[in-house]
Motif scaffolding. Sequence first.
Motif, PDB file in Angstrom:
ATOM      1  N   ASP A  87      50.183  40.831  49.294  1.00  0.00           N
ATOM      2  CA  ASP A  87      49.440  39.775  49.993  1.00  0.00           C
ATOM      3  C   ASP A  87      48.098  40.300  50.480  1.00  0.00           C
ATOM      4  OD1 ASP A  87      51.491  37.998  49.559  1.00  0.00           O
ATOM      5  OD2 ASP A  87      52.368  38.224  51.574  1.00  0.00           O
ATOM      6  N   LEU A  88      48.104  41.520  51.070  1.00  0.00           N
ATOM      7  CA  LEU A  88      46.844  42.109  51.546  1.00  0.00           C
ATOM      8  C   LEU A  88      45.888  42.348  50.387  1.00  0.00           C
ATOM      9  CD1 LEU A  88      48.157  44.678  54.195  1.00  0.00           C
ATOM     10  CD2 LEU A  88      46.919  42.553  54.635  1.00  0.00           C
ATOM     11  N   ASP A  89      46.436  42.877  49.273  1.00  0.00           N
ATOM     12  CA  ASP A  89      45.583  43.126  48.100  1.00  0.00           C
ATOM     13  C   ASP A  89      45.022  41.819  47.547  1.00  0.00           C
ATOM     14  OD1 ASP A  89      46.091  45.798  48.369  1.00  0.00           O
ATOM     15  OD2 ASP A  89      47.558  45.917  46.747  1.00  0.00           O
ATOM     16  N   THR A  90      45.858  40.778  47.519  1.00  0.00           N
ATOM     17  CA  THR A  90      45.396  39.477  47.026  1.00  0.00           C
ATOM     18  C   THR A  90      44.290  38.944  47.926  1.00  0.00           C
ATOM     19  OG1 THR A  90      47.592  39.016  46.144  1.00  0.00           O
ATOM     20  CG2 THR A  90      46.127  37.137  46.460  1.00  0.00           C
ATOM     21  N   GLU A  91      44.477  39.089  49.229  1.00  0.00           N
ATOM     22  CA  GLU A  91      43.451  38.618  50.175  1.00  0.00           C
ATOM     23  C   GLU A  91      42.164  39.418  49.999  1.00  0.00           C
ATOM     24  OE1 GLU A  91      42.842  38.463  54.996  1.00  0.00           O
ATOM     25  OE2 GLU A  91      44.871  38.260  54.201  1.00  0.00           O
ATOM     26  N   GLN A  92      42.317  40.736  49.803  1.00  0.00           N
ATOM     27  CA  GLN A  92      41.133  41.578  49.607  1.00  0.00           C
ATOM     28  C   GLN A  92      40.429  41.218  48.300  1.00  0.00           C
ATOM     29  OE1 GLN A  92      41.982  45.763  49.682  1.00  0.00           O
ATOM     30  NE2 GLN A  92      39.879  46.297  50.129  1.00  0.00           N
ATOM     31  N   ILE A  93      41.192  40.934  47.250  1.00  0.00           N
ATOM     32  CA  ILE A  93      40.593  40.527  45.973  1.00  0.00           C
ATOM     33  C   ILE A  93      39.839  39.213  46.163  1.00  0.00           C
ATOM     34  CG2 ILE A  93      41.170  39.635  43.678  1.00  0.00           C
ATOM     35  CD1 ILE A  93      43.344  41.811  43.548  1.00  0.00           C
ATOM     36  N   THR A  94      40.446  38.285  46.931  1.00  0.00           N
ATOM     37  CA  THR A  94      39.778  37.008  47.195  1.00  0.00           C
ATOM     38  C   THR A  94      38.474  37.242  47.940  1.00  0.00           C
ATOM     39  OG1 THR A  94      41.923  35.909  47.290  1.00  0.00           O
ATOM     40  CG2 THR A  94      40.074  34.743  48.274  1.00  0.00           C
ATOM     41  N   ASN A  95      38.510  38.110  48.967  1.00  0.00           N
ATOM     42  CA  ASN A  95      37.291  38.410  49.726  1.00  0.00           C
ATOM     43  C   ASN A  95      36.238  39.058  48.837  1.00  0.00           C
ATOM     44  OD1 ASN A  95      38.371  37.383  52.087  1.00  0.00           O
ATOM     45  ND2 ASN A  95      39.089  39.350  52.837  1.00  0.00           N
ATOM     46  N   LEU A  96      36.673  40.000  47.991  1.00  0.00           N
ATOM     47  CA  LEU A  96      35.726  40.659  47.095  1.00  0.00           C
ATOM     48  C   LEU A  96      35.154  39.666  46.084  1.00  0.00           C
ATOM     49  CD1 LEU A  96      37.544  44.060  46.437  1.00  0.00           C
ATOM     50  CD2 LEU A  96      35.476  43.687  47.775  1.00  0.00           C
ATOM     51  N   THR A  97      35.985  38.743  45.616  1.00  0.00           N
ATOM     52  CA  THR A  97      35.505  37.719  44.684  1.00  0.00           C
ATOM     53  C   THR A  97      34.445  36.856  45.359  1.00  0.00           C
ATOM     54  OG1 THR A  97      37.660  37.695  43.595  1.00  0.00           O
ATOM     55  CG2 THR A  97      36.223  35.815  43.202  1.00  0.00           C
ATOM     56  N   ARG A  98      34.707  36.489  46.636  1.00  0.00           N
ATOM     57  CA  ARG A  98      33.699  35.715  47.374  1.00  0.00           C
ATOM     58  C   ARG A  98      32.416  36.505  47.534  1.00  0.00           C
ATOM     59  NH1 ARG A  98      37.793  34.253  51.783  1.00  0.00           N
ATOM     60  NH2 ARG A  98      38.963  32.594  50.799  1.00  0.00           N
ATOM     61  N   GLN A  99      32.549  37.804  47.870  1.00  0.00           N
ATOM     62  CA  GLN A  99      31.363  38.642  48.042  1.00  0.00           C
ATOM     63  C   GLN A  99      30.589  38.762  46.737  1.00  0.00           C
ATOM     64  OE1 GLN A  99      32.729  42.357  49.661  1.00  0.00           O
ATOM     65  NE2 GLN A  99      33.054  41.512  51.713  1.00  0.00           N
ATOM     66  N   VAL A 100      31.316  38.931  45.616  1.00  0.00           N
ATOM     67  CA  VAL A 100      30.652  39.028  44.304  1.00  0.00           C
ATOM     68  C   VAL A 100      29.912  37.729  44.005  1.00  0.00           C
ATOM     69  CG1 VAL A 100      31.099  39.130  41.816  1.00  0.00           C
ATOM     70  CG2 VAL A 100      32.144  40.807  43.333  1.00  0.00           C
ATOM     71  N   ALA A 101      30.563  36.589  44.312  1.00  0.00           N
ATOM     72  CA  ALA A 101      29.906  35.295  44.084  1.00  0.00           C
ATOM     73  C   ALA A 101      28.660  35.171  44.943  1.00  0.00           C
ATOM     74  CB  ALA A 101      30.876  34.154  44.377  1.00  0.00           C
ATOM     75  N   ALA A 102      28.751  35.622  46.211  1.00  0.00           N
ATOM     76  CA  ALA A 102      27.590  35.558  47.100  1.00  0.00           C
ATOM     77  C   ALA A 102      26.466  36.462  46.588  1.00  0.00           C
ATOM     78  CB  ALA A 102      27.983  35.953  48.527  1.00  0.00           C
ATOM     79  N   VAL A 103      26.835  37.668  46.127  1.00  0.00           N
ATOM     80  CA  VAL A 103      25.825  38.596  45.603  1.00  0.00           C
ATOM     81  C   VAL A 103      25.199  38.026  44.336  1.00  0.00           C
ATOM     82  CG1 VAL A 103      25.565  40.869  44.525  1.00  0.00           C
ATOM     83  CG2 VAL A 103      26.774  40.658  46.685  1.00  0.00           C
ATOM     84  N   GLU A 104      26.025  37.411  43.477  1.00  0.00           N
ATOM     85  CA  GLU A 104      25.489  36.785  42.259  1.00  0.00           C
ATOM     86  C   GLU A 104      24.508  35.672  42.613  1.00  0.00           C
ATOM     87  OE1 GLU A 104      25.775  37.273  38.940  1.00  0.00           O
ATOM     88  OE2 GLU A 104      26.858  39.131  39.321  1.00  0.00           O
ATOM     89  N   SER A 105      24.881  34.863  43.588  1.00  0.00           N
ATOM     90  CA  SER A 105      24.005  33.775  44.016  1.00  0.00           C
ATOM     91  C   SER A 105      22.698  34.335  44.573  1.00  0.00           C
ATOM     92  CB  SER A 105      24.722  32.929  45.084  1.00  0.00           C
ATOM     93  OG  SER A 105      23.853  31.969  45.596  1.00  0.00           O
ATOM     94  N   GLU A 106      22.823  35.382  45.400  1.00  0.00           N
ATOM     95  CA  GLU A 106      21.625  36.009  45.968  1.00  0.00           C
ATOM     96  C   GLU A 106      20.775  36.627  44.871  1.00  0.00           C
ATOM     97  OE1 GLU A 106      20.661  39.598  49.098  1.00  0.00           O
ATOM     98  OE2 GLU A 106      22.524  38.472  49.351  1.00  0.00           O
ATOM     99  N   LYS A 107      21.447  37.233  43.871  1.00  0.00           N
ATOM    100  CA  LYS A 107      20.718  37.835  42.749  1.00  0.00           C
ATOM    101  C   LYS A 107      19.959  36.762  41.978  1.00  0.00           C
ATOM    102  CE  LYS A 107      21.437  40.378  38.458  1.00  0.00           C
ATOM    103  NZ  LYS A 107      20.928  39.393  37.541  1.00  0.00           N
ATOM    104  N   GLN A 108      20.615  35.614  41.741  1.00  0.00           N
ATOM    105  CA  GLN A 108      19.936  34.526  41.041  1.00  0.00           C
ATOM    106  C   GLN A 108      18.742  34.029  41.848  1.00  0.00           C
ATOM    107  OE1 GLN A 108      22.941  31.598  40.250  1.00  0.00           O
ATOM    108  NE2 GLN A 108      23.749  32.685  38.472  1.00  0.00           N
TER     109      GLN A 108
END
Length: 189
Positions: A87-108
């Motif tokens: 559960d913790l790993d899944t939550e961390q993956i979700t958080n990292l996915t959100r961060q990657v999406a935010a970084v991608e958006s910022e990069k764009q």
Amino acid sequence: MKYLPGAFALVCIVLVISLVMVKRSDEAQHENDAGALAGGSNQLTLAQAQITGCNEMLLALSNRLDESVSASWASSNRLTEAESNLDLDTEQITNLTRQVAAVESEKQALDQRVMDLTNQAAGLTRQIASNQVSLEQAHQDYALLENRLRRDVAERLVVERKFNHPAELQAQLQNLKQHPAGVISTEGI
């Protein structure tokens, strides 16, 4: 652990039945022969040894059952811990996915900003080139105006000398009298 009391009861029933049979056999043997009593006693001792062996076996099975229960609890605890970690790993993956999406958006957004700045730089370069051409044209115009001004100043000096010189002024008046205003030009003055 469920089967232990049943197994124990079955063993006890078997033992009770054995004892009953042994006792009947003993009574029949007792009536028939006193020597058979010793044989029955030996059978009783043997049965007691078997019961002791069964009790030891039941104790060993009980110990194994306790070990199995302990191992089951340990496995259950490890499973619970693994599920918690999952559960913790899944939550961390979700958080990292959100961060990657935010970084991608910022990069764009940054890429778009870089493109806008590149377009602005290209526009400014074109404007500088245009201004450079305009500046060169202005320098040429300035040079032409400066030449024209010098010529005009020189002509003005010539005209002033003519007007300041009385003989020249008299010649001009004579010229104006002879040639009316429609045919007079600045060169003629």
